[in-house]
Design a protein around this motif. Structure first.
Motif, PDB file in Angstrom:
ATOM      1  N   UNK A  66     -84.266  39.913 -18.773  1.00 28.58           N
ATOM      2  CA  UNK A  66     -84.123  38.676 -19.541  1.00 28.58           C
ATOM      3  C   UNK A  66     -85.271  37.756 -19.186  1.00 28.58           C
ATOM      4  N   UNK A  67     -86.100  37.429 -20.171  1.00 21.98           N
ATOM      5  CA  UNK A  67     -87.317  36.656 -19.927  1.00 21.98           C
ATOM      6  C   UNK A  67     -87.113  35.183 -20.210  1.00 21.98           C
ATOM      7  N   UNK A  68     -87.796  34.370 -19.419  1.00 13.45           N
ATOM      8  CA  UNK A  68     -87.787  32.931 -19.639  1.00 13.45           C
ATOM      9  C   UNK A  68     -88.818  32.573 -20.708  1.00 13.45           C
ATOM     10  N   UNK A  69     -88.655  31.364 -21.222  1.00 13.27           N
ATOM     11  CA  UNK A  69     -89.568  30.887 -22.240  1.00 13.27           C
ATOM     12  C   UNK A  69     -90.999  30.913 -21.712  1.00 13.27           C
ATOM     13  N   UNK A  70     -91.895  31.456 -22.511  1.00 14.69           N
ATOM     14  CA  UNK A  70     -93.296  31.533 -22.125  1.00 14.69           C
ATOM     15  C   UNK A  70     -93.694  32.850 -21.497  1.00 14.69           C
ATOM     16  N   UNK A  71     -92.748  33.710 -21.273  1.00 24.07           N
ATOM     17  CA  UNK A  71     -93.028  35.028 -20.687  1.00 24.07           C
ATOM     18  C   UNK A  71     -92.471  36.114 -21.612  1.00 24.07           C
ATOM     19  N   UNK A  72     -93.256  37.160 -21.832  1.00 28.21           N
ATOM     20  CA  UNK A  72     -92.851  38.195 -22.769  1.00 28.21           C
ATOM     21  C   UNK A  72     -92.941  39.571 -22.124  1.00 28.21           C
ATOM     22  N   UNK A  73     -92.157  40.469 -22.656  1.00 29.59           N
ATOM     23  CA  UNK A  73     -92.047  41.803 -22.079  1.00 29.59           C
ATOM     24  C   UNK A  73     -93.360  42.567 -22.163  1.00 29.59           C
ATOM     25  N   UNK A  74     -94.131  42.366 -23.212  1.00 31.09           N
ATOM     26  CA  UNK A  74     -95.382  43.116 -23.333  1.00 31.09           C
ATOM     27  C   UNK A  74     -96.361  42.748 -22.227  1.00 31.09           C
ATOM     28  N   UNK A  75     -96.310  41.522 -21.794  1.00 32.52           N
ATOM     29  CA  UNK A  75     -97.231  41.050 -20.750  1.00 32.52           C
ATOM     30  C   UNK A  75     -96.673  41.350 -19.348  1.00 32.52           C
ATOM     31  N   UNK A  76     -95.374  41.236 -19.194  1.00 28.96           N
ATOM     32  CA  UNK A  76     -94.739  41.394 -17.878  1.00 28.96           C
ATOM     33  C   UNK A  76     -93.575  42.390 -17.956  1.00 28.96           C
ATOM     34  N   UNK A  77     -93.853  43.642 -18.234  1.00 29.95           N
ATOM     35  CA  UNK A  77     -92.739  44.603 -18.270  1.00 29.95           C
ATOM     36  C   UNK A  77     -92.102  44.757 -16.895  1.00 29.95           C
ATOM     37  N   UNK A  78     -90.796  44.879 -16.898  1.00 33.19           N
ATOM     38  CA  UNK A  78     -90.014  44.951 -15.669  1.00 33.19           C
ATOM     39  C   UNK A  78     -89.131  46.179 -15.723  1.00 33.19           C
ATOM     40  N   UNK A  79     -89.024  46.842 -14.597  1.00 35.56           N
ATOM     41  CA  UNK A  79     -88.055  47.935 -14.484  1.00 35.56           C
ATOM     42  C   UNK A  79     -87.050  47.605 -13.402  1.00 35.56           C
ATOM     43  N   UNK A  80     -85.847  48.131 -13.563  1.00 31.92           N
ATOM     44  CA  UNK A  80     -84.783  47.947 -12.560  1.00 31.92           C
ATOM     45  C   UNK A  80     -83.938  49.224 -12.595  1.00 31.92           C
ATOM     46  N   UNK A  81     -84.456  50.292 -11.981  1.00 25.19           N
ATOM     47  CA  UNK A  81     -83.773  51.586 -12.093  1.00 25.19           C
ATOM     48  C   UNK A  81     -82.480  51.698 -11.297  1.00 25.19           C
ATOM     49  N   UNK A  82     -82.328  50.877 -10.266  1.00 22.45           N
ATOM     50  CA  UNK A  82     -81.105  50.925  -9.465  1.00 22.45           C
ATOM     51  C   UNK A  82     -80.854  49.554  -8.830  1.00 22.45           C
ATOM     52  N   UNK A  83     -79.847  49.488  -7.981  1.00 23.86           N
ATOM     53  CA  UNK A  83     -79.444  48.193  -7.442  1.00 23.86           C
ATOM     54  C   UNK A  83     -80.256  47.742  -6.236  1.00 23.86           C
ATOM     55  N   UNK A  84     -81.265  48.504  -5.854  1.00 19.45           N
ATOM     56  CA  UNK A  84     -82.079  48.093  -4.700  1.00 19.45           C
ATOM     57  C   UNK A  84     -83.567  47.977  -5.010  1.00 19.45           C
ATOM     58  N   UNK A  85     -83.968  48.218  -6.238  1.00 16.63           N
ATOM     59  CA  UNK A  85     -85.404  48.329  -6.517  1.00 16.63           C
ATOM     60  C   UNK A  85     -85.747  47.738  -7.877  1.00 16.63           C
ATOM     61  N   UNK A  86     -86.930  47.109  -7.941  1.00 21.50           N
ATOM     62  CA  UNK A  86     -87.435  46.600  -9.211  1.00 21.50           C
ATOM     63  C   UNK A  86     -88.955  46.597  -9.162  1.00 21.50           C
ATOM     64  N   UNK A  87     -89.563  46.685 -10.330  1.00 22.83           N
ATOM     65  CA  UNK A  87     -91.009  46.533 -10.436  1.00 22.83           C
ATOM     66  C   UNK A  87     -91.335  45.519 -11.505  1.00 22.83           C
ATOM     67  N   UNK A  88     -92.446  44.835 -11.293  1.00 18.60           N
ATOM     68  CA  UNK A  88     -93.028  43.919 -12.279  1.00 18.60           C
ATOM     69  C   UNK A  88     -94.455  44.380 -12.517  1.00 18.60           C
ATOM     70  N   UNK A  89     -94.817  44.562 -13.766  1.00 13.28           N
ATOM     71  CA  UNK A  89     -96.193  44.890 -14.121  1.00 13.28           C
ATOM     72  C   UNK A  89     -96.838  43.689 -14.781  1.00 13.28           C
ATOM     73  N   UNK A  90     -98.018  43.337 -14.320  1.00 15.19           N
ATOM     74  CA  UNK A  90     -98.809  42.307 -14.984  1.00 15.19           C
ATOM     75  C   UNK A  90     -99.860  43.059 -15.800  1.00 15.19           C
ATOM     76  N   UNK A  91     -99.759  42.964 -17.120  1.00 18.39           N
ATOM     77  CA  UNK A  91    -100.561  43.792 -18.021  1.00 18.39           C
ATOM     78  C   UNK A  91    -101.756  43.036 -18.565  1.00 18.39           C
TER      79      UNK A  91
END
Lengths: 114, 112
Positions: B56-81
């Motif tokens: 869920x992105x906040x205003x001013x941030x979009x998925x194409x620019x900052x794709x995020x993964x959350x494959x499980x309950x202990x890990x996440x990634x943020x990509x700055x594209x």
């Protein structure tokens, strides 16, 4: 609009003096946080305040919360140089689909001088 | 309290490239968040990383620019594209555990 206003933004103190940092927020919240950030470092959790009238103390720092006034204070007693850092307050809001995130104040950069 | 490991701690990247930041929590947490802290500024929420669904992105941030993964309950990634110098910031992941909200060490990104 959700706002968290912190003041002062800059604070230069003499060692041994007392001072208070204020944090006002614009709408109802169920939790308020204080963090410390040293230059180039991440955020260190200082206090979590969960109820009206909550007061927590750790060393020379004491935080309080007045939910009716939507105000929290961070009081510094007999400041020492090691307290020099930036202090952030943050308020937890639950709204829309983003439950649990924090809205931060701008931070107070504290410098304690001998 | 949750312990959060974030890497890399810093990177210098060429404009137009992408960087993926990893965040590992030492226990299962329901809620993870990504923040940006521009130089000398406060923290701004980028997005909430939801396990099993899109972020869920906040205003001013979009998925194409900052794709995020959350494959499980202990890990996440943020990509700055497709980075530009304006993306130079500290990026921090955060996890909520009970009433507490904890932060990783941050990733200091410089785009040249």
């Amino acid at each position: 609009e959700l706002k968290v206003e912190q003041n002062p933004l800059f604070l230069s103190m003499q060692e041994g003096k007392n001072y208070t940092i204020y944090c006002n927020y614009s709408t109802t919240s169920d939790r308020l946080y204080w963090y410390r950030q040293d230059p180039g470092k991440s955020l260190e959790s200082l206090f979590v305040l969960l109820s009206n009238g909550a007061v927590k103390q750790e060393g020379r720092l004491m935080a309080s919360l007045d939910t009716k006034a939507r105000l929290s204070t961070l009081h510094i007693t007999a400041a020492v140089h090691d307290l020099s850092a930036t202090y952030f307050c943050a308020v937890g809001f639950n709204y829309g689909g983003s439950q649990g995130n924090l809205i931060f104040g701008k931070g107070t950069k504290l410098s304690v001088k001998p | 309290s949750a312990v959060i490991s974030q890497k890399p701690s810093r990177d210098i990247c060429q404009r137009g490239t992408s960087l993926t930041i990893q965040c590992q929590v030492d226990s299962q947490v329901t809620m993870m968040f990504w923040y940006r802290q521009q130089p000398g500024q406060s923290l701004t929420l980028i997005a909430t990383a939801n396990q099993g669904s899109e972020a869920t992105y906040e205003s001013g941030f979009v998925i194409d620019k900052f794709p995020i993964s959350r494959p499980n309950l202990t890990f996440s990634t943020l990509t700055v594209s497709n980075m530009s110098p304006e993306d130079s910031s500290i990026y921090l992941c955060s996890a909520r555990q009970g009433p507490g909200a904890f932060f990783g060490q941050g990733t200091r990104l410089t785009v040249v």
